[in-house]
Scaffold this motif. Structure first.
Motif, mmCIF file in Angstrom:
data_model
loop_
_atom_site.group_PDB
_atom_site.id
_atom_site.type_symbol
_atom_site.label_atom_id
_atom_site.label_comp_id
_atom_site.label_asym_id
_atom_site.label_seq_id
_atom_site.Cartn_x
_atom_site.Cartn_y
_atom_site.Cartn_z
ATOM 1 N N THR A 47 0.811 -1.225 0.000
ATOM 2 C CA THR A 47 0.000 0.000 0.000
ATOM 3 C C THR A 47 0.844 1.274 0.000
ATOM 4 O OG1 THR A 47 -0.170 -0.043 2.416
ATOM 5 C CG2 THR A 47 -1.920 -1.157 1.177
ATOM 6 N N SER A 86 1.774 8.907 5.105
ATOM 7 C CA SER A 86 0.582 9.132 4.284
ATOM 8 C C SER A 86 0.940 9.566 2.877
ATOM 9 C CB SER A 86 -0.330 10.174 4.941
ATOM 10 O OG SER A 86 -0.947 9.610 6.082
ATOM 11 N N HIS A 89 1.245 6.521 0.831
ATOM 12 C CA HIS A 89 -0.049 5.918 0.485
ATOM 13 C C HIS A 89 -0.714 6.690 -0.666
ATOM 14 C CE1 HIS A 89 -0.377 2.913 3.678
ATOM 15 N NE2 HIS A 89 0.059 3.802 4.551
ATOM 16 N N ILE A 90 -0.658 8.014 -0.608
ATOM 17 C CA ILE A 90 -1.280 8.822 -1.673
ATOM 18 C C ILE A 90 -0.590 8.546 -3.007
ATOM 19 C CG2 ILE A 90 -1.705 11.179 -2.492
ATOM 20 C CD1 ILE A 90 -1.798 12.015 0.516
ATOM 21 N N ALA A 92 1.021 5.912 -3.890
ATOM 22 C CA ALA A 92 0.721 4.550 -4.343
ATOM 23 C C ALA A 92 -0.621 4.506 -5.077
ATOM 24 C CB ALA A 92 0.724 3.583 -3.158
ATOM 25 N N SER A 93 -1.623 5.247 -4.562
ATOM 26 C CA SER A 93 -2.917 5.260 -5.245
ATOM 27 C C SER A 93 -2.851 6.032 -6.564
ATOM 28 C CB SER A 93 -4.006 5.837 -4.339
ATOM 29 O OG SER A 93 -4.581 4.803 -3.536
ATOM 30 N N LEU A 94 -2.004 7.050 -6.640
ATOM 31 C CA LEU A 94 -1.876 7.800 -7.892
ATOM 32 C C LEU A 94 -1.193 6.956 -8.974
ATOM 33 C CD1 LEU A 94 -0.819 11.316 -6.547
ATOM 34 C CD2 LEU A 94 -2.948 10.744 -7.730
#
Lengths: 136, 136, 136
Positions: A47, A86, A89-90, A92-94
């Protein structure tokens, strides 16, 4: 039926880095099925890391991508998550944790300048990449 | 086995643009296999372009996406890569070079407002889009 | 051939939210084919929502992602699209509307910390998620 799922272990050298895994993916595909035609799926089961495809010829591109992401997703920005990652994590989603690449007779059909990268945003660590061939 | 890989050539009109390729993808799927049900994979074999799905009804959405990306990935920002197009490489990794769309009996199962776009970040150029049908 | 396409309906609670759909996807896969090995495709047929995989253990991560995206894609920024939701369209293209997850004998092969999220950027609404199993 047993799924021909292959697992790579990838070591990342620093907190943020793009690690070129093109040759290892190509080798895994050929060893699994040298006549594969279709797609090969790559999935990163983490993640704070992802997978991306971008230029492999000039290593400064990978550095520009890593630094460019940090410019608009800063490491500190009043996040709530207590682990202090964090931003990772951001990112990784992008970037995303899945991509699929066309394969023809066992050869990845990447573009001339394309390399496949494990995108590390919270290393250094050992990461896993799952490879799932999908015959057409 | 021969893979039913189809290649589209797509001309982009400017440095940054979303080029709607929905109809061409639909036509290629029907010509390849009018009874296809499953997924169709789209893969862009370039490092300064990608593929994205977004609203097709109002063309100002595509312009807002292109301009919005440039706002947080500026063209000049002390990048290292000497070709001067690092912004385009970053945007390509953010948007991605692969997507798959559900297909039912030869028809793309897109949502009402969805169109498929070649996302150009370093044009104008002629780009390629690989289409790989994956029957369910 | 009938495609085993499954459709979930997902309610989002607010304008921007990550809604955990992991259990519903897992259940749909098992009900469709308890011996499935391969990949399962998830496709969101909307233009202001997407699908992403990220940490599910600490809910503050999902909030950090939603708020982090808004920091660099602001709600107001001189957009042209008259519906006033261009930020949501941009975020949808950044996050993406498709992902595929490895499945082994009916079980999603997610990483320890991974959950699957419907990413809502213009809710609250009822959204659809299409699930298309792809046997290896």
């Amino acid at each position: 039926m047993t799924m021909p799922l292959i697992e790579l272990k990838v070591s990342s050298p620093s907190r943020e880095a793009l690690v070129d895994i093109t040759e290892r993916v190509q080798r895994a595909v050929v060893e699994s099925d040298p006549t594969l035609s279709g797609m090969v799926n790559l999935f990163v089961p983490h993640t704070t890391a992802g997978v991306t495809i971008n230029e492999g010829a000039d290593p400064s591109v990978a550095r520009d991508i890593v630094e460019g992401l940090t410019r608009f997703v800063p490491r500190e920005a009043g996040y709530r998550h207590s682990e202090g990652n964090s931003d990772a994590h951001i990112k990784a989603s992008l970037i995303g944790c899945h991509v699929a690449v066309p394969v023809e007779l066992g050869r990845l059909r990447l573009g001339t300048w394309q390399s496949i990268y494990l995108a590390e945003f919270d290393g250094p660590r050992t990461r896993r990449v799952l490879i799932v061939p999908a015959p057409a």
